[in-house]
Design an enzyme around this catalytic site. Structure first.
Site, PDB file in Angstrom:
ATOM      1  N   LYS A  66       0.864  -1.187   0.000  1.00 52.05           N
ATOM      2  CA  LYS A  66       0.000   0.000   0.000  1.00 52.05           C
ATOM      3  C   LYS A  66       0.899   1.236   0.000  1.00 52.05           C
ATOM      4  O   LYS A  66       1.897   1.282   0.727  1.00 52.05           O
ATOM      5  CB  LYS A  66      -0.907  -0.024   1.233  1.00 52.05           C
ATOM      6  CG  LYS A  66      -1.958   1.085   1.270  1.00 52.05           C
ATOM      7  CD  LYS A  66      -2.889   0.943   2.478  1.00 52.05           C
ATOM      8  CE  LYS A  66      -3.943   2.036   2.520  1.00 52.05           C
ATOM      9  NZ  LYS A  66      -4.831   1.937   3.694  1.00 52.05           N
ATOM     10  N   SER A 141      -9.852   2.268   2.590  1.00 52.48           N
ATOM     11  CA  SER A 141      -8.931   2.968   1.723  1.00 52.48           C
ATOM     12  C   SER A 141      -7.928   2.083   0.993  1.00 52.48           C
ATOM     13  O   SER A 141      -7.343   2.515  -0.004  1.00 52.48           O
ATOM     14  CB  SER A 141      -8.147   4.015   2.532  1.00 52.48           C
ATOM     15  OG  SER A 141      -7.323   3.365   3.497  1.00 52.48           O
ATOM     16  N   SER A 165     -10.219   0.033   6.812  1.00 58.37           N
ATOM     17  CA  SER A 165      -9.596   0.102   5.485  1.00 58.37           C
ATOM     18  C   SER A 165      -8.955  -1.177   4.974  1.00 58.37           C
ATOM     19  O   SER A 165      -8.571  -1.241   3.813  1.00 58.37           O
ATOM     20  CB  SER A 165      -8.546   1.206   5.445  1.00 58.37           C
ATOM     21  OG  SER A 165      -9.186   2.429   5.266  1.00 58.37           O
TER      22      SER A 165
HETATM   23  N1  GLN Z   1     -13.241   4.517   5.968  1.00 64.43           N
HETATM   24  C1  GLN Z   1     -12.650   4.954   7.209  1.00 64.43           C
HETATM   25  C2  GLN Z   1     -12.323   6.411   7.166  1.00 64.43           C
HETATM   26  O1  GLN Z   1     -12.441   6.981   6.115  1.00 64.43           O
HETATM   27  C3  GLN Z   1     -11.466   4.120   7.549  1.00 64.43           C
HETATM   28  C4  GLN Z   1     -10.225   4.538   6.891  1.00 64.43           C
HETATM   29  C5  GLN Z   1      -9.067   3.695   7.275  1.00 64.43           C
HETATM   30  O2  GLN Z   1      -9.211   2.663   7.933  1.00 64.43           O
HETATM   31  N2  GLN Z   1      -7.900   4.143   6.885  1.00 64.43           N
HETATM   32  O3  GLN Z   1     -11.940   6.982   8.146  1.00 64.43           O
END
Ligand code: GLN
Length: 459
Positions: A66, A141, A165
């Protein structure tokens, strides 16, 4: 996991992965392809194998990183314009551990910029497409990493999970995704989102691969003082007996096909001799509200370092230093990053700190207590990962609250620091993957992975 040995060379494995990465270029999975380095590393491993020298447990295994993990291979952008051109001088501890065992990074993967999002549409480089339906989102994400594994380009990929994410994109693409216990894997060298909930984890195709990666990556790191002493490799597993389901998550806002998939697995567990316990966890309905106060507060602090002076992109328009900060941040951040900086600074401001941040911190403590109480009654909890399967590209991007609601069932684990493993649990009638998550008490990661094998069925 296919490891290089005398029958299959590391170079073959790596070349195959690179070829597949190119073949699926239209999915926008990668922000960078690490071709030359990867092939050189593979040749070195093949040379060692030919000479009878010792190689690591992940020798020649191609993986995807990532793009918020720092390493000296390729630039780390976190899919954000403001980091474009940033060459990291350091390598994340987790990356170092994987590479020390011979894993080979073939590319960096797309994400929502700074990991803010649930669809990978917030990326400066454009969205990643879902592995099962190109009109739908990959989830986020860590969308690029999930799709890289789901399309079989690589054997595994890294992810970060601050509020879902890893688990949500894993569930949108039909693979395994683990958010470990907070502090299990070092966060050193990973672009910080919210330091009190950020976790490093993996996407894999099998529970056994997940276990191997956890054995390699977990453990205390003097460079991250929040890491726990290595409990993972010491874990003793006893067979889980009691499995909880959360009453509050069984409601109309959850897609009927996902509820059906959960019921089906519950029946399977019963038939295997497990006792099912219905848990009441009323404070979980406040988890999302608490999360979207605590996380932006930490985001605002962590993103304050991007000023156009130290990292990556710098706006050229500016005449004064203040203008340089303003212009760089205005041009360099995505709208969702800016939204979180605004919310975060607001909830931390002197007039509102007690009403928002402090209250959210108290709600977090209640959520932690509620999980502790739940795990005094059951071994693990089984819940959906998200209220719906992968949604259409563009469907939620203009409505931040609809996007935040995606995280309804995932964020409480991060607030409580407990581990969660997303597992594939069949498909909808339209052929989209359904994911469920197994939640366990802190430090039960190894048991979770083992338990997930009891939920595997032939398609
Ligand atoms: N979707 C969540 C957010 O936007 C989690 C993001 C993440 O885990 N990096 O905060």
């Amino acid at each position: 996991m296919k490891i290089a040995n005398k029958t299959v060379s590391a170079e073959r494995l790596v070349r195959d992965a690179l070829e597949k990465a190119k073949h699926f270029a239209d999915y926008h999975i990668f922000t960078y392809i690490n071709e030359e380095n990867a092939i050189n590393k593979a040749r070195e491993i093949d040379r060692k194998i030919a000479n009878g020298e010792k190689v690591g447990r992940l020798a020649g295994v191609p993986y995807a990183l990532k793009d918020n993990f720092l390493s000296t291979e390729g630039q780390t952008t976190a899919s954000a314009h403001i980091l474009e051109g940033f060459d990291s001088p350091i390598t994340a501890t987790s990356v170092k551990k994987l590479e020390d065992e011979g894993a080979i990074m073939i590319g960096r993967t797309n994400l929502d910029a700074f990991a803010h999002g649930s669809s990978t549409e917030n990326s400066y480089f454009g969205p990643t497409l879902n592995a099962f339906d190109k009109e739908r989102v990959a989830g986020g994400s860590s969308g690029g990493s999930a799709v890289a594994v789901a399309l079989d380009i690589v054997e595994f990929a890294t992810g970060t999970d601050t509020g879902g994410s890893i688990r949500q994109p894993a569930s949108f693409n039909g693979i395994y995704g683990l958010k470990p216990t907070y502090g299990c894997i070092s966060r050193y060298g990973v672009v910080a989102m919210a330091s009190s909930t950020d976790c490093i984890g993996f996407f894999t195709k099998t529970p056994d691969d997940m276990n191997l990666l956890m054995e390699v990556a977990s453990g205390q790191d003097p460079k991250d003082l929040t890491t726990l002493p290595d409990y993972y490799n010491e874990s003793k597993i006893t067979r889980a007996k009691k499995i909880g389901i959360i009453k509050e998550f069984d409601n109309e806002s959850v897609d009927p096909e996902i509820r059906k998939a959960l019921k089906h697995k519950v029946e399977l567990l019963k038939s295997e001799g497990h006792e099912i316990v219905e848990l009441k966890m009323p404070s979980l309905r406040y988890a999302l509200a608490a999360y979207y106060i605590i996380v932006p507060a930490e985001v605002a602090s962590n993103l304050s370092r991007y000023d156009g002076v130290r990292y990556g992109f710098r706006s050229e328009k500016s005449e004064t230093l203040d203008e340089l900060y303003d212009n760089t941040r205005s041009e360099g951040f995505m709208p969702e990053n800016k939204r979180r900086i605004m919310i975060g600074n607001f909830v931390l401001s002197s007039g509102f700190y007690d009403a928002y941040f402090l209250k959210a911190a108290k709600a977090r403590t209640i959520i932690i207590d509620e999980y502790d109480k739940a795990f005094s009654q059951v071994d693990y909890i089984l819940t959906p990962v998200s209220p719906n399967p992968a949604f259409k590209l563009g469907e939620k991007i203009g409505d931040p609250v609809a996007m935040y609601l995606e995280d309804m069932m995932s964020v409480s684990l991060n607030l409580a620091g407990v581990p969660g493993l997303a597992i594939p649990a069949g498909k909808t009638s339209a052929g989209l993957p359904i994911g469920l998550q197994i939640v366990g008490p802190r430090r039960s990661d190894k048991g979770l992975i083992e338990f997930s094998k009891e939920l595997i069925e032939d398609d």
